[in-house]
Scaffold this motif. Structure first.
Motif, PDB file in Angstrom:
ATOM      1  N   VAL A 152      30.602  39.665  33.922  1.00  0.00           N
ATOM      2  CA  VAL A 152      30.552  39.617  32.468  1.00  0.00           C
ATOM      3  C   VAL A 152      32.037  39.948  31.913  1.00  0.00           C
ATOM      4  O   VAL A 152      32.469  39.342  30.995  1.00  0.00           O
ATOM      5  N   LEU A 153      32.594  40.759  32.558  1.00  0.00           N
ATOM      6  CA  LEU A 153      34.294  41.064  32.236  1.00  0.00           C
ATOM      7  C   LEU A 153      35.136  39.905  32.560  1.00  0.00           C
ATOM      8  O   LEU A 153      35.948  39.557  31.568  1.00  0.00           O
ATOM      9  N   LYS A 154      34.807  39.410  33.656  1.00  0.00           N
ATOM     10  CA  LYS A 154      35.653  38.088  34.072  1.00  0.00           C
ATOM     11  C   LYS A 154      35.485  37.165  32.979  1.00  0.00           C
ATOM     12  O   LYS A 154      36.330  36.273  32.621  1.00  0.00           O
ATOM     13  N   ASN A 155      34.136  36.686  32.754  1.00  0.00           N
ATOM     14  CA  ASN A 155      33.975  35.642  31.761  1.00  0.00           C
ATOM     15  C   ASN A 155      34.419  36.053  30.205  1.00  0.00           C
ATOM     16  O   ASN A 155      34.825  35.231  29.558  1.00  0.00           O
ATOM     17  N   ALA A 156      34.453  37.162  29.864  1.00  0.00           N
ATOM     18  CA  ALA A 156      34.923  37.733  28.680  1.00  0.00           C
ATOM     19  C   ALA A 156      36.282  37.419  28.185  1.00  0.00           C
ATOM     20  O   ALA A 156      36.696  37.321  27.253  1.00  0.00           O
ATOM     21  N   PHE A 157      36.931  37.701  29.335  1.00  0.00           N
ATOM     22  CA  PHE A 157      38.474  37.442  29.309  1.00  0.00           C
ATOM     23  C   PHE A 157      39.092  36.164  30.108  1.00  0.00           C
ATOM     24  O   PHE A 157      40.040  36.383  30.595  1.00  0.00           O
ATOM     25  N   ILE A 158      38.088  35.327  30.224  1.00  0.00           N
ATOM     26  CA  ILE A 158      38.343  34.118  31.097  1.00  0.00           C
ATOM     27  C   ILE A 158      39.852  33.442  30.434  1.00  0.00           C
ATOM     28  O   ILE A 158      40.478  32.695  31.287  1.00  0.00           O
ATOM     29  N   SER A 159      40.171  33.571  29.298  1.00  0.00           N
ATOM     30  CA  SER A 159      41.266  32.834  28.858  1.00  0.00           C
ATOM     31  C   SER A 159      42.427  33.408  29.242  1.00  0.00           C
ATOM     32  O   SER A 159      43.693  32.751  29.296  1.00  0.00           O
ATOM     33  N   LYS A 160      42.256  34.722  29.925  1.00  0.00           N
ATOM     34  CA  LYS A 160      43.713  35.306  30.596  1.00  0.00           C
ATOM     35  C   LYS A 160      43.466  35.310  31.910  1.00  0.00           C
ATOM     36  O   LYS A 160      44.096  36.122  32.941  1.00  0.00           O
ATOM     37  N   LYS A 161      42.758  34.242  32.409  1.00  0.00           N
ATOM     38  CA  LYS A 161      42.458  34.069  34.023  1.00  0.00           C
ATOM     39  C   LYS A 161      43.853  33.945  34.964  1.00  0.00           C
ATOM     40  O   LYS A 161      43.838  34.656  35.878  1.00  0.00           O
ATOM     41  N   SER A 162      44.797  33.669  34.157  1.00  0.00           N
ATOM     42  CA  SER A 162      45.939  32.988  34.783  1.00  0.00           C
ATOM     43  C   SER A 162      47.055  34.212  34.831  1.00  0.00           C
ATOM     44  O   SER A 162      48.103  34.017  35.540  1.00  0.00           O
ATOM     45  N   LEU A 163      46.684  35.335  33.923  1.00  0.00           N
ATOM     46  CA  LEU A 163      47.765  36.214  33.717  1.00  0.00           C
ATOM     47  C   LEU A 163      47.791  37.227  34.708  1.00  0.00           C
ATOM     48  O   LEU A 163      47.105  38.433  34.501  1.00  0.00           O
ATOM     49  N   HIS A 164      47.838  36.941  35.994  1.00  0.00           N
ATOM     50  CA  HIS A 164      47.900  38.184  37.324  1.00  0.00           C
ATOM     51  C   HIS A 164      48.802  39.262  37.007  1.00  0.00           C
ATOM     52  O   HIS A 164      49.906  39.217  36.651  1.00  0.00           O
ATOM     53  N   GLY A 165      48.271  40.378  37.627  1.00  0.00           N
ATOM     54  CA  GLY A 165      49.057  41.510  37.606  1.00  0.00           C
ATOM     55  C   GLY A 165      49.741  41.716  38.894  1.00  0.00           C
ATOM     56  O   GLY A 165      49.461  40.916  39.659  1.00  0.00           O
ATOM     57  N   PRO A 166      50.371  42.632  39.168  1.00  0.00           N
ATOM     58  CA  PRO A 166      51.219  42.806  40.282  1.00  0.00           C
ATOM     59  C   PRO A 166      50.509  43.139  41.462  1.00  0.00           C
ATOM     60  O   PRO A 166      50.770  42.937  42.743  1.00  0.00           O
ATOM     61  N   SER A 167      49.117  43.550  41.339  1.00  0.00           N
ATOM     62  CA  SER A 167      48.291  43.877  42.570  1.00  0.00           C
ATOM     63  C   SER A 167      47.224  43.018  42.699  1.00  0.00           C
ATOM     64  O   SER A 167      46.393  43.229  43.463  1.00  0.00           O
ATOM     65  N   CYS A 168      47.244  41.891  42.110  1.00  0.00           N
ATOM     66  CA  CYS A 168      46.085  40.919  41.955  1.00  0.00           C
ATOM     67  C   CYS A 168      45.920  40.312  43.241  1.00  0.00           C
ATOM     68  O   CYS A 168      44.925  40.191  43.706  1.00  0.00           O
ATOM     69  N   GLY A 169      47.154  39.765  43.987  1.00  0.00           N
ATOM     70  CA  GLY A 169      46.934  39.237  45.197  1.00  0.00           C
ATOM     71  C   GLY A 169      46.604  37.720  45.063  1.00  0.00           C
ATOM     72  O   GLY A 169      46.454  37.269  43.950  1.00  0.00           O
ATOM     73  N   ASP A 170      46.969  36.950  46.195  1.00  0.00           N
ATOM     74  CA  ASP A 170      46.623  35.675  46.285  1.00  0.00           C
ATOM     75  C   ASP A 170      45.533  35.004  45.841  1.00  0.00           C
ATOM     76  O   ASP A 170      45.377  34.030  45.275  1.00  0.00           O
ATOM     77  N   ASN A 171      44.551  35.643  46.061  1.00  0.00           N
ATOM     78  CA  ASN A 171      43.117  35.222  45.952  1.00  0.00           C
ATOM     79  C   ASN A 171      42.133  35.659  44.462  1.00  0.00           C
ATOM     80  O   ASN A 171      41.065  35.503  44.518  1.00  0.00           O
ATOM     81  N   CYS A 172      43.009  36.096  43.765  1.00  0.00           N
ATOM     82  CA  CYS A 172      42.348  36.673  42.474  1.00  0.00           C
ATOM     83  C   CYS A 172      41.878  35.703  41.752  1.00  0.00           C
ATOM     84  O   CYS A 172      42.706  34.582  41.335  1.00  0.00           O
ATOM     85  N   ASP A 173      40.619  35.717  41.334  1.00  0.00           N
ATOM     86  CA  ASP A 173      40.015  34.862  40.678  1.00  0.00           C
ATOM     87  C   ASP A 173      39.621  35.203  39.132  1.00  0.00           C
ATOM     88  O   ASP A 173      39.118  34.609  38.169  1.00  0.00           O
ATOM     89  N   GLY A 174      40.411  36.311  38.924  1.00  0.00           N
ATOM     90  CA  GLY A 174      40.213  36.668  37.316  1.00  0.00           C
ATOM     91  C   GLY A 174      39.266  37.806  37.209  1.00  0.00           C
ATOM     92  O   GLY A 174      38.944  38.410  36.163  1.00  0.00           O
ATOM     93  N   ALA A 203      42.199  44.804  33.799  1.00  0.00           N
ATOM     94  CA  ALA A 203      42.937  45.953  33.396  1.00  0.00           C
ATOM     95  C   ALA A 203      44.375  45.728  32.588  1.00  0.00           C
ATOM     96  O   ALA A 203      44.817  45.803  31.799  1.00  0.00           O
ATOM     97  N   HIS A 204      45.152  44.625  33.702  1.00  0.00           N
ATOM     98  CA  HIS A 204      46.311  44.244  33.524  1.00  0.00           C
ATOM     99  C   HIS A 204      46.547  43.602  32.058  1.00  0.00           C
ATOM    100  O   HIS A 204      47.395  43.546  31.348  1.00  0.00           O
ATOM    101  N   VAL A 205      45.584  42.357  32.007  1.00  0.00           N
ATOM    102  CA  VAL A 205      45.754  41.476  31.090  1.00  0.00           C
ATOM    103  C   VAL A 205      45.434  42.131  29.675  1.00  0.00           C
ATOM    104  O   VAL A 205      45.616  41.468  28.533  1.00  0.00           O
ATOM    105  N   ASN A 206      44.738  43.341  29.682  1.00  0.00           N
ATOM    106  CA  ASN A 206      44.476  44.117  28.558  1.00  0.00           C
ATOM    107  C   ASN A 206      45.101  45.262  28.222  1.00  0.00           C
ATOM    108  O   ASN A 206      45.110  45.761  27.503  1.00  0.00           O
ATOM    109  N   ASN A 207      46.465  45.132  28.970  1.00  0.00           N
ATOM    110  CA  ASN A 207      47.354  46.539  28.875  1.00  0.00           C
ATOM    111  C   ASN A 207      46.623  47.886  29.087  1.00  0.00           C
ATOM    112  O   ASN A 207      46.789  48.837  28.322  1.00  0.00           O
ATOM    113  N   LEU A 208      45.909  47.756  30.214  1.00  0.00           N
ATOM    114  CA  LEU A 208      45.125  48.895  30.473  1.00  0.00           C
ATOM    115  C   LEU A 208      45.724  49.616  31.826  1.00  0.00           C
ATOM    116  O   LEU A 208      44.997  50.155  32.285  1.00  0.00           O
ATOM    117  N   GLY A 209      46.848  49.584  32.050  1.00  0.00           N
ATOM    118  CA  GLY A 209      47.317  49.992  33.304  1.00  0.00           C
ATOM    119  C   GLY A 209      48.709  50.495  33.063  1.00  0.00           C
ATOM    120  O   GLY A 209      49.342  50.502  32.034  1.00  0.00           O
TER     121      GLY A 209
END
Length: 229
Positions: free
Chosen positions: A155-177, A184-190
């Motif tokens: 539900v969180l992934k889908n809610a913020f799907i428009s920000k899927k490509s905005l990876h954070g520094p610890s997302c890793g190569d396989n992060c799917d959003g 947390a990163h795309v919503n400035n919670l870190g």
């Protein structure tokens, strides 16, 4: 009359190492939990930390002493853990901690338990509890946790799907959003102390509260048996 919804957000941390409790051997590359013939001996029981936060901000946090076979293999623990070996050596067993957690859930009147991959976290709790009481998983899985289970990941992934490509520094190569650190990163919670159970649930609560209509209107109850590991 609308049912009162009072969520609690929770998270577990584990050793990240699988140990055969019969032989004490580390089982490299093994995923999931297995039982011996008859369902009584659990091979992988690695809970070391449990934390939760209620909708009102009440917090629960305890470290857990894993079976001795894990303490004998501490050099093989996952290096990303934030829980120290000394902390778990002086901690209570999973049985004691989980019973205190269940009592706390009743005290805060939790109606829903929310986790970011609830299948994993509830299975860690149930297997750890069952091992300590010498029971089969099925004998304790029904009714141990006194609240409806909710999985927040999709539900969180889908809610913020428009920000899927905005990876954070610890997302890793396989992060799917869908990773909590990504959301947390795309919503400035870190940044926050990832893999610290209490920090994780604080961030999870903050992410869920960002949903415009509230998480309870967007997430369906998660059934115990609908998981795959």
């Amino acid at each position: 009359m609308k049912e009162t919804v009072n969520p609690v957000y929770f998270d577990t941390e584990t050793t990240g190492t699988r140990v055969d409790l019969t032989t004490g051997n580390v089982l490299a590359g093994v995923k999931g939990y297995e039982r011996s013939r008859g369902g009584r001996v659990f091979k992988f029981v690695d809970l070391i930390s449990l934390a939760a936060v209620s909708a009102a901000g009440e917090e629960f946090e305890m470290t857990v002493k894993p079976p001795r076979q894990y303490l004998e293999k501490v050099g093989n623990w996952w290096s990303g853990n934030t829980v120290s070996v000394d902390a778990v050596k002086s901690s209570s067993s999973a049985l004691s901690v989980i019973l205190r957690f269940v009592d706390w859930l009743r005290k805060v009147e939790a109606t829903h338990l929310v986790a970011h991959n609830v299948a994993f976290d509830t299975k860690v709790l149930i297997d750890s509890y069952a091992y300590r009481v010498g029971a089969n998983w099925g004998e304790v899985s029904d009714g141990l946790l006194p609240a409806t289970l909710i999985d927040s990941r999709d539900v969180l992934k889908n809610a913020f799907i428009s920000k899927k490509s905005l990876h954070g520094p610890s997302c890793g190569d396989n992060c799917d959003g869908g990773r909590l650190t990504h959301i947390a990163h795309v919503n400035n919670l870190g940044p926050y102390a990832e893999h610290d159970a209490l920090e994780d649930v604080r961030i999870l609560k903050a992410c869920c509260e960002l949903l415009e209509k509230g998480w309870e209107s967007k997430v369906a109850p998660y059934e115990y048996m609908n998981f795959s590991r």
